[in-house]
Motif scaffolding. Structure first.
Motif, PDB file in Angstrom:
ATOM      1  N   UNK A 228      38.596  55.874  39.511  1.00 30.79           N
ATOM      2  CA  UNK A 228      37.735  56.120  38.350  1.00 30.79           C
ATOM      3  C   UNK A 228      36.386  55.382  38.384  1.00 30.79           C
ATOM      4  N   UNK A 229      36.344  54.099  38.782  1.00 34.38           N
ATOM      5  CA  UNK A 229      35.048  53.398  38.767  1.00 34.38           C
ATOM      6  C   UNK A 229      33.965  54.104  39.591  1.00 34.38           C
ATOM      7  N   UNK A 230      34.344  54.660  40.732  1.00 29.95           N
ATOM      8  CA  UNK A 230      33.356  55.356  41.566  1.00 29.95           C
ATOM      9  C   UNK A 230      32.853  56.609  40.856  1.00 29.95           C
TER      10      UNK A 230
ATOM     11  N   UNK B 105      29.010  57.351  39.737  1.00 35.18           N
ATOM     12  CA  UNK B 105      28.241  58.532  40.125  1.00 35.18           C
ATOM     13  C   UNK B 105      27.518  59.104  38.911  1.00 35.18           C
ATOM     14  N   UNK B 106      28.199  59.158  37.775  1.00 30.27           N
ATOM     15  CA  UNK B 106      27.539  59.628  36.559  1.00 30.27           C
ATOM     16  C   UNK B 106      26.348  58.760  36.186  1.00 30.27           C
ATOM     17  N   UNK B 107      26.509  57.438  36.348  1.00 30.69           N
ATOM     18  CA  UNK B 107      25.397  56.523  36.071  1.00 30.69           C
ATOM     19  C   UNK B 107      24.213  56.797  36.994  1.00 30.69           C
ATOM     20  N   UNK B 108      24.504  57.019  38.273  1.00 28.93           N
ATOM     21  CA  UNK B 108      23.444  57.277  39.251  1.00 28.93           C
ATOM     22  C   UNK B 108      22.681  58.541  38.879  1.00 28.93           C
TER      23      UNK B 108
ATOM     24  N   UNK C 159      36.156  63.429  33.678  1.00 29.59           N
ATOM     25  CA  UNK C 159      35.822  62.703  32.461  1.00 29.59           C
ATOM     26  C   UNK C 159      35.042  61.433  32.737  1.00 29.59           C
ATOM     27  N   UNK C 160      35.353  60.758  33.845  1.00 26.45           N
ATOM     28  CA  UNK C 160      34.650  59.538  34.199  1.00 26.45           C
ATOM     29  C   UNK C 160      33.202  59.811  34.604  1.00 26.45           C
TER      30      UNK C 160
ATOM     31  N   UNK D 248      28.227  67.715  44.992  1.00 28.50           N
ATOM     32  CA  UNK D 248      28.975  66.511  45.342  1.00 28.50           C
ATOM     33  C   UNK D 248      30.456  66.713  45.015  1.00 28.50           C
ATOM     34  N   UNK D 249      31.306  66.316  45.956  1.00 30.60           N
ATOM     35  CA  UNK D 249      32.740  66.519  45.796  1.00 30.60           C
ATOM     36  C   UNK D 249      33.466  65.173  45.822  1.00 30.60           C
ATOM     37  N   UNK D 250      34.112  64.863  44.718  1.00 29.04           N
ATOM     38  CA  UNK D 250      34.977  63.690  44.616  1.00 29.04           C
ATOM     39  C   UNK D 250      36.428  64.143  44.805  1.00 29.04           C
ATOM     40  N   UNK D 251      37.380  63.222  44.888  1.00 27.58           N
ATOM     41  CA  UNK D 251      38.773  63.629  45.012  1.00 27.58           C
ATOM     42  C   UNK D 251      39.207  64.597  43.907  1.00 27.58           C
TER      43      UNK D 251
END
Length: 214
Positions: A23-25, A29-32, A51-52, A109-112
């Motif tokens: 979740x932190x990553x 990414x949203x912050x970036x 959601x994160x 961009x693709x996250x898990x």
């Protein structure tokens, strides 16, 4: 040449059961996206990785474009009041939803994630292959080696002639969300001129065809 990216489409899991260590990553990414004054484009969800990313973008007052169907909104979003008026776009079906996310994002961009995430990035690649949209960076964030099996599969596909360099030159893997935009810049510097030449050739082809008709 420095490319100006104005938006980022993010594909990732929206399940409550996803490993919270990831979740932190996603939040970062949203912050970036917000720090870079970009728009977050995603399929709407306030749980899991999705959601994160959303909450990280909100914390930086990023512009939001959430594209979904009526059914998915009810399934994936527990609190639609988190969205401002105009941030939710309801479309008729999943095909339109995916195509709009492909089209509107400057970076994909693709996250898990699970089956939905796989479906999204696979269809994105087919959409490029069938020339429905221009190439743009497709970046996998390989958190904790999550996408290592995909890297291996792409290598096997390439060795067996199932894909060639032209169908992989827009794909990149990074280990940190901090590296997404730099990697996208690197990819665009390599494919940007080739894509422009393809567009020019296609325009010329259409012109010649019109002359023949006349």
């Amino acid at each position: 040449m420095e490319f100006e990216f104005k938006s980022m489409t993010v594909f990732c899991g929206a399940s409550k059961g996803i490993n919270p260590d990831l979740f932190p990553a996603a939040f970062r990414l949203g912050e970036i996206i917000g720090d870079e004054k970009m728009k977050l484009i995603f399929g709407i969800g306030d749980n899991g990785m999705m959601g994160q990313v959303f909450r990280g973008a909100l914390s930086k007052n990023a512009a939001i474009e959430g594209i979904t169907t009526k059914e998915l909104l009810e399934l994936q979003c527990e609190d639609p009041t988190l969205f401002k008026p105009g941030e939710i776009m309801i479309v008729p079906d999943l095909f339109v939803r995916k195509f709009m996310m492909f089209k509107d994002g400057d970076i994909i961009t693709v996250l898990p994630g699970g089956w939905g995430t796989i479906d999204e990035f696979a269809e994105f690649s087919v959409t490029i292959q069938t020339r429905q949209i221009m190439k743009k960076p497709l970046i996998f964030v390989n958190l904790n080696g999550f996408w290592d099996p995909l890297k291996e599969m792409l290598t096997v596909m390439y060795k067996n002639g199932c894909v060639n360099k032209d169908r992989l030159d827009y794909v990149g893997f990074v280990d940190s969300v901090e590296d997404v935009i730099p990697k996208a810049q690197e990819i665009m510097s390599e494919i940007g001129d080739k894509e422009i030449e393809k567009i020019k050739a296609e325009i010329e082809r259409i012109k010649n065809k019109n002359r023949e008709v006349q």
